[in-house]
Design a protein around this motif. Sequence first.
Motif, PDB file in Angstrom:
ATOM      1  N   THR A   1     -39.541  32.127  -1.029  1.00  0.00           N
ATOM      2  CA  THR A   1     -40.934  31.676  -0.901  1.00  0.00           C
ATOM      3  C   THR A   1     -41.753  32.660  -0.069  1.00  0.00           C
ATOM      4  OG1 THR A   1     -40.559  30.276   1.069  1.00  0.00           O
ATOM      5  CG2 THR A   1     -40.218  29.267  -1.100  1.00  0.00           C
TER       6      THR A   1
ATOM      7  N   VAL B   1     -40.216  26.328   3.983  1.00  0.00           N
ATOM      8  CA  VAL B   1     -40.750  27.044   2.824  1.00  0.00           C
ATOM      9  C   VAL B   1     -42.188  27.452   3.114  1.00  0.00           C
ATOM     10  CG1 VAL B   1     -39.233  26.004   1.103  1.00  0.00           C
ATOM     11  CG2 VAL B   1     -41.371  24.856   1.701  1.00  0.00           C
TER      12      VAL B   1
ATOM     13  N   VAL C   1     -43.446  22.503  -3.198  1.00  0.00           N
ATOM     14  CA  VAL C   1     -43.399  22.819  -1.761  1.00  0.00           C
ATOM     15  C   VAL C   1     -43.041  21.571  -0.968  1.00  0.00           C
ATOM     16  CG1 VAL C   1     -44.790  23.507   0.220  1.00  0.00           C
ATOM     17  CG2 VAL C   1     -44.993  24.763  -1.935  1.00  0.00           C
TER      18      VAL C   1
END
Length: 346
Positions: free
Chosen positions: A27, A101, A251
């Motif tokens: 990410t 993330v 996410v």
Amino acid sequence: MDSHQLLYLLYGGNEVYRQEARFSILTALREQRIPGSFTISVMTDEPQAFDGWPVNVIPLTTAMLADWKGANGYTHRRKACAIAAGVKLADKTIFVDTDTVFFKDPATLFERINDHQYLMDQFEWTWREAAKRPVYQRFAADLVARGKAPADTLKLYNSGICGITRANTGLMDAVIALIDEWADHGSTLHTIEQIAVSFMMGDSKVVTARDCVNHYYAKKRYHHAMNKGFFETYGEQYRSDLPQLSATVPVFFPGPGLVARTLAKVRLLSVAKPLRPAAKMIIYGQAISPPDYLEAHCRHALWNRAIELMQQKNATPLAIEQVINVCVPTARQPEFKALLAQRTAL
């Protein structure tokens, strides 16, 4: 030496945490807008796990990890030691817990750090608020007894993100000393490490990172399920398209929409009140809409949690069967019962 680095710590050989780290790195690379704007370093006792990955690997030995754990055996002391060592390698370092993330460019976070300003994950509470929490009370009383209690206004931060400059290397050395001073509390207050960081930052300027990251420590089981589904689908050997493919994973763990939540409330009325939290998880497991390849992983994560909740309530087989009949469509009942059998066998 690199100017800006993201720093990770991974040890112990656990596949779940290895997938956390790898996915977090993907990410960060996905969101990076200018190539080379930062580098990524991984301190690990399994350096071979990152063969071919675009990261700097810093191997850790068993002896080093034992030394970092310290004489009192506080696991998270290793994190403070990793930051203390890693911060010397770049002008600016951001330590990243693996259960994190990125959804914005990490380069923007480096802009928030300077010799007089630190970066942390998020503000949690003041010392006044923390000292009233049951888990803090023995620790707080000990500090008062020794005349070392901080000001009520001291801010305590989550250290899932911790950004400092090379000029402030001494901060982490002081944190380690404080962790050792508080050794008697490490077994009951597991966040001693991040409390020590907050204490040493004191009244310094601190900014936070939550507008750029999701540190999902409270929802690990669900993100672990998505990570597993991603790597089962695409493999764990690095290739250039993996960062962009990581964008297919939400996410934040996906929840059901408004209509699905409203319908769930109606169905829950026919479930015994003690079992409604579990029943809601079961219903939500069928109402979320992740990418197709993650659907079963997400559903099973919620269903496994539902089974745990029913077991905690000592639900009888008859009560569980009633919940299944109300909450699970007939076509999916064999799938749910298979999970139930697995959990029961544990």
